[in-house]
Scaffold this motif. Structure first.
Motif: not given
Ligand SMILES: CC(C)(COP(=O)(O)OP(=O)(O)OC[C@H]1O[C@@H](n2cnc3c(N)ncnc32)[C@H](O)[C@@H]1OP(=O)(O)O)[C@@H](O)C(=O)NCCC(=O)NCCS
Length: 180
Positions: A92, A98, A104
């Motif tokens: 990412v 985050r 995810s």
């Protein structure tokens, strides 16, 4: 006069999908180079390997004004024998980590799409620093191994948590509506 620091723009809407356009694939490869060569220095200047010849590449696209603007995440999936699938090169972009659960979501589509293609076991060599993230996503560690000079955990996904995703895309994600 006091000038407030200007926060960098970040999209609020994302699509996570298998690549269908050449620019998506090229941008995913560039992101991999940035993360695995320049940032992590796992490879000198090229992280390509033989899996790239047959892997399916998945991307997270940041949307701007209702359309795709930039590849901000990627992962690839590949199989070396019937039923056995692997995920690798999960990345990412730095400013998006985050933030909107893109990592995810990429993992969810990677395993779900592999399941739709006949996956019976799904594995990944996970950097030890990310083991806790995968454990939260229902992966188990099988053993540890040093790869490219870094400790990795060979992990296996619990497929009962990953429904098959034959269409190769997730519904649009927003920061407010997170992925996991
Ligand atoms: C690993 C990576 C893909 C995770 O992507 P991400 O989009 O930041 O992850 P998510 O936002 O989906 O994380 C989900 C949750 O796990 C947490 N998390 C993320 N990385 C974590 C880690 N390494 N350890 C523990 N928790 C972690 C997040 O804070 C978030 O918590 P929350 O639900 O309380 O908000 C990203 O950090 C990255 O690209 N790192 C550099 C490349 C790399 O290490 N690749 C992986 C090789 S195995």
């Amino acid at each position: 006069m006091i000038l407030e620091p200007v926060k960098p723009f970040r999209s609020c809407e994302y699509a996570v999908k298998t690549t269908t356009e050449a620019w998506e694939y090229r941008a995913a490869r560039t992101l991999r180079q940035t993360v695995f060569c320049q940032e992590q220095r796992l490879f000198e200047d090229n992280d390509d390997d033989a899996h790239d010849h047959h892997a399916i590449t998945i991307v997270a696209l940041a949307y701007v004004a209702g359309g795709p603007e930039e590849v901000v995440g990627t992962v690839r999936i590949h199989s070396d024998r019937p039923g056995i699938w692997y995920g690798s090169r999960l990345a990412v972009a730095r400013g998006y980590r985050r933030d909107a659960h893109l990592g995810s979501a990429l993992i969810r589509l990677a395993v779900g799409h592999a399941r739709a293609l006949g996956c019976e076991s799904f594995f990944a060599q996970v950097q030890a620093a990310n083991e806790a993230l995968f454990q939260r996503l229902h992966w188990r560690t099988l053993r540890y191994q040093t790869l490219h000079g870094l400790e990795h955990a060979l992990m296996r996904a619990d497929l009962s948590h990953y429904p098959p995703l034959p269409e190769g895309r997730l519904p649009l994600l927003t920061r407010a509506r997170r992925a996991s």
